[in-house]
Design a protein around this motif. Structure first.
Motif, PDB file in Angstrom:
ATOM      1  N   SER A 157      43.210 -65.797  71.836  1.00 49.24           N
ATOM      2  CA  SER A 157      44.556 -66.351  72.069  1.00 49.24           C
ATOM      3  C   SER A 157      44.530 -67.471  73.107  1.00 49.24           C
ATOM      4  N   ILE A 158      43.764 -67.277  74.158  1.00 52.30           N
ATOM      5  CA  ILE A 158      43.675 -68.307  75.196  1.00 52.30           C
ATOM      6  C   ILE A 158      43.001 -69.563  74.653  1.00 52.30           C
ATOM      7  N   ILE A 159      41.942 -69.390  73.880  1.00 49.38           N
ATOM      8  CA  ILE A 159      41.275 -70.550  73.286  1.00 49.38           C
ATOM      9  C   ILE A 159      42.221 -71.288  72.347  1.00 49.38           C
ATOM     10  N   GLU A 160      42.995 -70.560  71.577  1.00 49.15           N
ATOM     11  CA  GLU A 160      43.936 -71.201  70.662  1.00 49.15           C
ATOM     12  C   GLU A 160      44.967 -72.037  71.421  1.00 49.15           C
ATOM     13  N   ILE A 161      45.504 -71.498  72.477  1.00 48.23           N
ATOM     14  CA  ILE A 161      46.516 -72.219  73.255  1.00 48.23           C
ATOM     15  C   ILE A 161      45.907 -73.452  73.917  1.00 48.23           C
ATOM     16  N   LEU A 162      44.727 -73.309  74.506  1.00 45.66           N
ATOM     17  CA  LEU A 162      44.080 -74.441  75.169  1.00 45.66           C
ATOM     18  C   LEU A 162      43.693 -75.538  74.183  1.00 45.66           C
ATOM     19  N   CYS A 163      43.106 -75.157  73.073  1.00 50.37           N
ATOM     20  CA  CYS A 163      42.712 -76.159  72.073  1.00 50.37           C
ATOM     21  C   CYS A 163      43.928 -76.884  71.522  1.00 50.37           C
ATOM     22  N   TRP A 164      44.964 -76.147  71.246  1.00 45.45           N
ATOM     23  CA  TRP A 164      46.172 -76.781  70.717  1.00 45.45           C
ATOM     24  C   TRP A 164      46.757 -77.759  71.735  1.00 45.45           C
ATOM     25  N   ALA A 165      46.822 -77.366  72.981  1.00 43.50           N
ATOM     26  CA  ALA A 165      47.393 -78.237  74.005  1.00 43.50           C
ATOM     27  C   ALA A 165      46.562 -79.502  74.199  1.00 43.50           C
ATOM     28  N   ILE A 166      45.254 -79.372  74.153  1.00 48.78           N
ATOM     29  CA  ILE A 166      44.384 -80.534  74.348  1.00 48.78           C
ATOM     30  C   ILE A 166      44.379 -81.428  73.113  1.00 48.78           C
ATOM     31  N   LEU A 167      44.177 -80.833  71.944  1.00 48.07           N
ATOM     32  CA  LEU A 167      44.037 -81.636  70.732  1.00 48.07           C
ATOM     33  C   LEU A 167      45.351 -82.197  70.217  1.00 48.07           C
ATOM     34  N   TYR A 168      46.437 -81.547  70.513  1.00 44.74           N
ATOM     35  CA  TYR A 168      47.727 -82.019  70.008  1.00 44.74           C
ATOM     36  C   TYR A 168      48.046 -83.401  70.550  1.00 44.74           C
ATOM     37  N   HIS A 169      47.710 -83.652  71.793  1.00 45.12           N
ATOM     38  CA  HIS A 169      48.001 -84.948  72.394  1.00 45.12           C
ATOM     39  C   HIS A 169      46.950 -86.001  72.037  1.00 45.12           C
ATOM     40  N   ALA A 170      45.746 -85.565  71.736  1.00 43.12           N
ATOM     41  CA  ALA A 170      44.677 -86.506  71.432  1.00 43.12           C
ATOM     42  C   ALA A 170      44.650 -86.902  69.956  1.00 43.12           C
ATOM     43  N   LEU A 171      45.071 -86.020  69.082  1.00 43.47           N
ATOM     44  CA  LEU A 171      44.994 -86.257  67.641  1.00 43.47           C
ATOM     45  C   LEU A 171      46.353 -86.056  66.992  1.00 43.47           C
ATOM     46  N   ASP A 172      46.398 -86.376  65.728  1.00 48.69           N
ATOM     47  CA  ASP A 172      47.590 -86.112  64.938  1.00 48.69           C
ATOM     48  C   ASP A 172      47.810 -84.597  64.871  1.00 48.69           C
ATOM     49  N   TRP A 212      45.992 -78.991  64.126  1.00 46.83           N
ATOM     50  CA  TRP A 212      46.230 -77.662  63.556  1.00 46.83           C
ATOM     51  C   TRP A 212      45.006 -77.196  62.789  1.00 46.83           C
ATOM     52  N   ASN A 213      44.432 -78.073  61.983  1.00 44.35           N
ATOM     53  CA  ASN A 213      43.257 -77.703  61.197  1.00 44.35           C
ATOM     54  C   ASN A 213      42.043 -77.431  62.070  1.00 44.35           C
ATOM     55  N   LEU A 214      41.849 -78.239  63.085  1.00 43.70           N
ATOM     56  CA  LEU A 214      40.670 -78.069  63.937  1.00 43.70           C
ATOM     57  C   LEU A 214      40.723 -76.793  64.774  1.00 43.70           C
ATOM     58  N   THR A 215      41.911 -76.348  65.122  1.00 40.50           N
ATOM     59  CA  THR A 215      42.008 -75.149  65.964  1.00 40.50           C
ATOM     60  C   THR A 215      42.261 -73.887  65.156  1.00 40.50           C
ATOM     61  N   ASN A 216      43.187 -73.934  64.241  1.00 36.17           N
ATOM     62  CA  ASN A 216      43.611 -72.693  63.600  1.00 36.17           C
ATOM     63  C   ASN A 216      42.681 -72.177  62.517  1.00 36.17           C
ATOM     64  N   ILE A 217      42.020 -73.038  61.801  1.00 30.92           N
ATOM     65  CA  ILE A 217      41.141 -72.540  60.740  1.00 30.92           C
ATOM     66  C   ILE A 217      39.945 -71.768  61.313  1.00 30.92           C
ATOM     67  N   PRO A 218      39.193 -72.324  62.271  1.00 25.04           N
ATOM     68  CA  PRO A 218      38.094 -71.514  62.840  1.00 25.04           C
ATOM     69  C   PRO A 218      38.592 -70.259  63.568  1.00 25.04           C
ATOM     70  N   LEU A 219      39.712 -70.377  64.266  1.00 24.49           N
ATOM     71  CA  LEU A 219      40.237 -69.199  64.972  1.00 24.49           C
ATOM     72  C   LEU A 219      40.750 -68.144  63.995  1.00 24.49           C
ATOM     73  N   LEU A 220      41.301 -68.569  62.872  1.00 24.96           N
ATOM     74  CA  LEU A 220      41.736 -67.611  61.857  1.00 24.96           C
ATOM     75  C   LEU A 220      40.544 -66.830  61.318  1.00 24.96           C
ATOM     76  N   ILE A 221      39.439 -67.520  61.107  1.00 25.26           N
ATOM     77  CA  ILE A 221      38.225 -66.837  60.648  1.00 25.26           C
ATOM     78  C   ILE A 221      37.759 -65.830  61.694  1.00 25.26           C
ATOM     79  N   MET A 222      37.801 -66.208  62.963  1.00 27.54           N
ATOM     80  CA  MET A 222      37.385 -65.295  64.033  1.00 27.54           C
ATOM     81  C   MET A 222      38.337 -64.100  64.152  1.00 27.54           C
ATOM     82  N   ILE A 223      39.622 -64.334  63.953  1.00 29.06           N
ATOM     83  CA  ILE A 223      40.592 -63.234  63.989  1.00 29.06           C
ATOM     84  C   ILE A 223      40.342 -62.268  62.837  1.00 29.06           C
ATOM     85  N   ILE A 224      40.051 -62.801  61.664  1.00 29.19           N
ATOM     86  CA  ILE A 224      39.755 -61.937  60.512  1.00 29.19           C
ATOM     87  C   ILE A 224      38.499 -61.114  60.776  1.00 29.19           C
ATOM     88  N   LEU A 225      37.479 -61.736  61.378  1.00 32.57           N
ATOM     89  CA  LEU A 225      36.268 -60.983  61.733  1.00 32.57           C
ATOM     90  C   LEU A 225      36.583 -59.875  62.737  1.00 32.57           C
TER      91      LEU A 225
END
Length: 112
Positions: free
Chosen positions: A48-63, A68-81
Protein backbone atom coordinates in the motif's frame (compact mmCIF):
# COMPACT_ATOMS: atom_id res chain seq x y z
CA UNK A 1 -1.98 -25.54 10.79
CA UNK A 2 -3.21 -22.03 10.08
CA UNK A 3 -6.65 -21.20 11.47
CA UNK A 4 -9.45 -19.98 9.23
CA UNK A 5 -9.63 -16.66 11.07
CA UNK A 6 -5.92 -16.05 10.47
CA UNK A 7 -6.38 -16.73 6.77
CA UNK A 8 -9.37 -14.42 6.59
CA UNK A 9 -7.53 -11.59 8.32
CA UNK A 10 -4.47 -12.05 6.10
CA UNK A 11 -6.62 -11.95 2.95
CA UNK A 12 -8.51 -8.88 4.16
CA UNK A 13 -5.23 -7.02 4.65
CA UNK A 14 -4.50 -7.19 0.92
CA UNK A 15 -7.89 -5.97 -0.33
CA UNK A 16 -7.63 -2.21 0.35
CA UNK A 17 -5.99 0.04 2.93
CA UNK A 18 -9.36 -0.01 4.71
CA UNK A 19 -9.22 -3.81 4.69
CA UNK A 20 -5.77 -3.62 6.22
CA UNK A 21 -7.04 -1.39 9.05
CA UNK A 22 -10.01 -3.69 9.65
CA UNK A 23 -7.72 -6.75 9.74
CA UNK A 24 -5.45 -5.01 12.24
CA UNK A 25 -8.39 -3.99 14.45
CA UNK A 26 -10.05 -7.42 14.34
CA UNK A 27 -6.70 -9.02 15.07
CA UNK A 28 -6.54 -7.04 18.33
CA UNK A 29 -10.15 -7.80 19.26
CA UNK A 30 -9.89 -11.55 18.65
CA UNK A 31 -6.32 -11.89 20.01
CA UNK A 32 -5.27 -13.56 16.74
CA UNK A 33 -1.58 -12.69 17.15
CA UNK A 34 -0.06 -15.36 14.97
CA UNK A 35 3.16 -14.93 13.01
CA UNK A 36 1.14 -15.75 9.88
CA UNK A 37 -1.23 -12.81 10.30
CA UNK A 38 1.62 -10.50 11.31
CA UNK A 39 3.61 -11.48 8.24
CA UNK A 40 0.78 -10.72 5.83
CA UNK A 41 -0.09 -7.45 7.56
CA UNK A 42 3.50 -6.30 7.03
CA UNK A 43 3.52 -7.36 3.38
CA UNK A 44 0.19 -5.69 2.62
CA UNK A 45 1.19 -2.46 4.37
CA UNK A 46 4.36 -2.29 2.31
CA UNK A 47 2.45 -2.75 -0.94
CA UNK A 48 0.00 0.00 0.00
CA UNK A 49 2.80 2.42 0.83
CA UNK A 50 4.61 1.66 -2.42
CA UNK A 51 1.40 2.21 -4.37
CA UNK A 52 0.80 5.60 -2.78
CA UNK A 53 4.40 6.74 -3.24
CA UNK A 54 4.65 5.58 -6.84
CA UNK A 55 1.36 7.19 -7.73
CA UNK A 56 2.33 10.49 -6.13
CA UNK A 57 5.71 10.58 -7.87
CA UNK A 58 4.67 9.29 -11.29
CA UNK A 59 1.41 11.18 -11.52
CA UNK A 60 3.22 14.51 -11.71
CA UNK A 61 6.02 13.26 -13.95
CA UNK A 62 3.92 11.35 -16.49
CA UNK A 63 0.48 11.29 -17.97
CA UNK A 64 -2.14 9.91 -15.54
CA UNK A 65 -2.88 6.86 -17.73
CA UNK A 66 0.80 5.92 -17.97
CA UNK A 67 1.26 6.43 -14.24
CA UNK A 68 -1.73 4.18 -13.52
CA UNK A 69 -0.35 1.40 -15.71
CA UNK A 70 3.18 1.64 -14.35
CA UNK A 71 2.08 1.43 -10.72
CA UNK A 72 -1.12 -0.55 -10.55
CA UNK A 73 -0.45 -3.44 -12.90
CA UNK A 74 2.71 -4.71 -11.14
CA UNK A 75 1.19 -4.02 -7.72
CA UNK A 76 -2.00 -5.85 -8.69
CA UNK A 77 0.10 -8.89 -9.58
CA UNK A 78 1.87 -8.66 -6.21
CA UNK A 79 -1.46 -8.33 -4.38
CA UNK A 80 -2.79 -11.41 -6.17
CA UNK A 81 0.36 -13.33 -5.16
CA UNK A 82 -0.13 -12.19 -1.56
CA UNK A 83 -3.80 -13.17 -1.55
CA UNK A 84 -2.98 -16.55 -3.01
CA UNK A 85 -0.34 -17.17 -0.35
CA UNK A 86 -2.58 -15.95 2.47
CA UNK A 87 -5.48 -18.11 1.31
CA UNK A 88 -3.34 -21.23 1.03
CA UNK A 89 -1.64 -20.66 4.39
CA UNK A 90 1.83 -19.85 3.04
CA UNK A 91 4.23 -17.17 4.22
CA UNK A 92 5.94 -16.11 0.98
CA UNK A 93 7.74 -12.81 0.65
CA UNK A 94 6.65 -10.40 -2.04
CA UNK A 95 9.05 -10.36 -5.01
CA UNK A 96 11.98 -7.95 -4.64
CA UNK A 97 10.64 -6.03 -1.61
CA UNK A 98 9.11 -8.56 0.79
CA UNK A 99 12.14 -9.06 3.01
CA UNK A 100 12.54 -5.28 3.29
CA UNK A 101 8.90 -4.99 4.44
CA UNK A 102 9.43 -7.69 7.05
CA UNK A 103 12.51 -5.94 8.47
CA UNK A 104 11.10 -2.42 8.27
CA UNK A 105 7.60 -2.82 9.72
CA UNK A 106 8.61 -4.48 12.96
CA UNK A 107 6.15 -2.33 14.90
CA UNK A 108 3.53 -4.80 13.67
CA UNK A 109 4.39 -7.70 15.93
CA UNK A 110 2.83 -10.75 17.57
CA UNK A 111 1.98 -8.88 20.77
CA UNK A 112 -0.15 -5.90 21.69
Amino acid sequence: MISESSRTLACAAYITPVGWMVALAVRHVTDDFTPFTTFHLRQALGLSIIEILCWAILYHALDAWVAWNLTNIPLLIMIILGLRGANSGLMRYQPFVGRFFDKTFTFINDRL
